[in-house]
Design a protein around this motif. Structure first.
Motif, short mmCIF file in Angstrom:
data_model
loop_
_atom_site.label_atom_id
_atom_site.label_comp_id
_atom_site.label_asym_id
_atom_site.label_seq_id
_atom_site.Cartn_x
_atom_site.Cartn_y
_atom_site.Cartn_z
N VAL A 63 0.85 -1.19 0.00
CA VAL A 63 0.00 0.00 0.00
C VAL A 63 0.89 1.25 0.00
O VAL A 63 1.75 1.40 0.87
N ILE A 64 0.68 2.12 -0.97
CA ILE A 64 1.42 3.39 -0.97
C ILE A 64 0.52 4.57 -0.65
O ILE A 64 1.01 5.66 -0.34
N ARG A 65 -0.79 4.36 -0.72
CA ARG A 65 -1.73 5.40 -0.30
C ARG A 65 -3.06 4.75 0.05
O ARG A 65 -3.52 3.85 -0.64
N ALA A 66 -3.68 5.23 1.12
CA ALA A 66 -5.00 4.75 1.52
C ALA A 66 -5.67 5.85 2.33
O ALA A 66 -5.27 6.13 3.45
N ALA A 98 -7.54 -2.36 7.78
CA ALA A 98 -6.22 -3.00 7.72
C ALA A 98 -5.37 -2.46 6.57
O ALA A 98 -4.17 -2.73 6.51
N ILE A 99 -5.98 -1.70 5.67
CA ILE A 99 -5.26 -1.17 4.51
C ILE A 99 -4.66 0.17 4.88
O ILE A 99 -5.34 1.21 4.87
N ILE A 105 0.09 -6.54 0.89
CA ILE A 105 -1.24 -6.98 0.52
C ILE A 105 -1.16 -8.22 -0.37
O ILE A 105 -0.33 -8.29 -1.27
N ALA A 106 -2.03 -9.19 -0.10
CA ALA A 106 -2.11 -10.39 -0.93
C ALA A 106 -3.04 -10.16 -2.11
O ALA A 106 -3.96 -9.34 -2.04
N VAL A 107 -2.82 -10.89 -3.19
CA VAL A 107 -3.76 -10.84 -4.30
C VAL A 107 -5.13 -11.29 -3.81
O VAL A 107 -5.26 -12.27 -3.08
N GLY A 108 -6.16 -10.54 -4.15
CA GLY A 108 -7.51 -10.87 -3.72
C GLY A 108 -7.89 -10.36 -2.36
O GLY A 108 -9.03 -10.54 -1.92
N GLN A 109 -6.98 -9.69 -1.65
CA GLN A 109 -7.30 -9.17 -0.33
C GLN A 109 -8.25 -7.99 -0.46
O GLN A 109 -8.09 -7.14 -1.33
N GLN A 110 -9.24 -7.92 0.42
CA GLN A 110 -10.22 -6.84 0.33
C GLN A 110 -9.61 -5.50 0.71
O GLN A 110 -9.00 -5.35 1.76
#
Length: 332
Positions: A63-66, A98-99, A105-110
């Motif tokens: 994650v680089i921005r959230a 959590a983001i 982050i895993a592929v498919g993670q919400q």
């Protein structure tokens, strides 16, 4: 698979789990309906069907921005992937707590839930792919990476975090819960909370025993007590993690942990009893049966849709325990 649908394969997947439609607003210069001027539209717009759903990561990354963007994206998540690739997910209704920046982050993670925040005229996802600093056509990019954006539903991925060696599949074979509808109430302002591993295990094992999607039990657990975070007796007299009334417990309460006692405050007993109740009230008879069973659990249409909203969110992955993966069965 644990999401109740055929899982995505490979290292890339679409950003939706359920079916979706594509807007003609692809990449390029367009007249912006909010800004009232020509504006470069840097991605692809798409909308879940039949209503807003979870948004998931199209590949493993960081994650680089959230957070909130003031230029029009609203709630937005940016991910950095290998090979100088970034992806952007804009106009989210809410972002998964959590983001956060620098989270892996895993592929498919919400990542969050589809919405209409920022400069938007309706619920949709604005999805961008940035390669070496330049926005590129997401349709062509995803097609070339084995994950075509074509509107078809794609179930949870074999979640694999960056650097991990294994993906852990599940042996779930039950049909997924139906999508939520309207009205909703609590789920509008209470986002789904991560499920503790011990509670997740009980949801999955009880669901397996009664052939009920574990996400349905997780939806009830979130709606009732946030998976046991809310304790005590309700104003109506309901008790336990799944909030049974004593009179209902007298009929449907069972021993879930093998200690030969059916204790309304015991978490295993409560979760197994909820599965038992849903089974008896028709949850295994299709989508309409699921809705009838949830309505029997709590006589309110908003309750049914709240539970289904949470169930859908958990079906997308990323909020289940600390390992962001589908649970494997334990030996009982």
């Amino acid at each position: 698979m644990c999401g109740g649908a055929v899982p995505a394969t490979g290292t890339w997947r679409p950003p939706f789990v359920q079916a979706y439609t594509l807007s003609p607003r692809g990449i390029g210069w367009r007249y912006h309906p909010v800004f009232k001027r020509m504006n470069f539209h840097g991605g692809q717009d798409m909308s879940s069907q039949p209503g807003p759903g979870p948004i998931v990561a199209v590949a493993a990354g960081r994650v680089i921005r959230a957070g909130w963007d003031t230029t029009g994206y609203g709630n937005v998540v940016d991910l950095q992937h290998a090979g100088g690739i970034q992806t952007r997910y804009a106009h989210l209704a809410i972002i998964n707590p959590a983001i956060v920046p620098d989270a892996m982050i895993a592929v498919g993670q919400q990542l969050g839930l589809e919405g209409s925040t920022g400069a938007s005229t309706g619920n949709h996802l604005h999805f961008e792919v940035i390669a070496d600093g330049e926005r590129v056509d997401p349709i062509a990019f995803m097609r070339d990476h084995g994950a075509p954006i074509d509107g078809r539903p794609v179930g949870p991925s074999r979640a694999m975090a960056p650097g991990s060696r294994d993906a852990v599949p599940s042996d779930e074979s039950t049909a997924p819960p139906p999508p939520p509808g309207q009205p909703r109430r609590n789920s509008l302002h209470n986002p789904p909370q991560p499920i503790p591993d011990d509670i997740l295990r009980l949801y999955t094992e009880a669901g397996r025993k009664y052939a009920i999607p574990w996400q349905l039990l997780a939806g009830i657990g979130m709606e009732e007590t946030a998976h046991g975070r809310i304790t005590g007796v309700s104003s109506a007299g309901a008790r336990g993690i799944m909030q049974f009334m004593p009179a209902t417990w007298a009929t449907y309460g069972i021993d879930g942990d093998g200690d030969r006692r059916a204790d309304i405050t015991n978490r295993a007993d409560s979760i197994y009893s909820a599965a038992n109740y849903l089974d008896h009230t028709g949850a295994r008879t299709g989508a309409d049966g699921v809705r009838r069973a949830l309505y029997a659990y709590n006589h309110a249409d908003w309750y049914v849709n709240d539970v289904l909203h949470y169930a859908q969110a958990y079906g997308a992955g990323g909020l289940t325990g600390t390992s962001a993966r589908c649970p494997s069965p334990s030996r009982r």
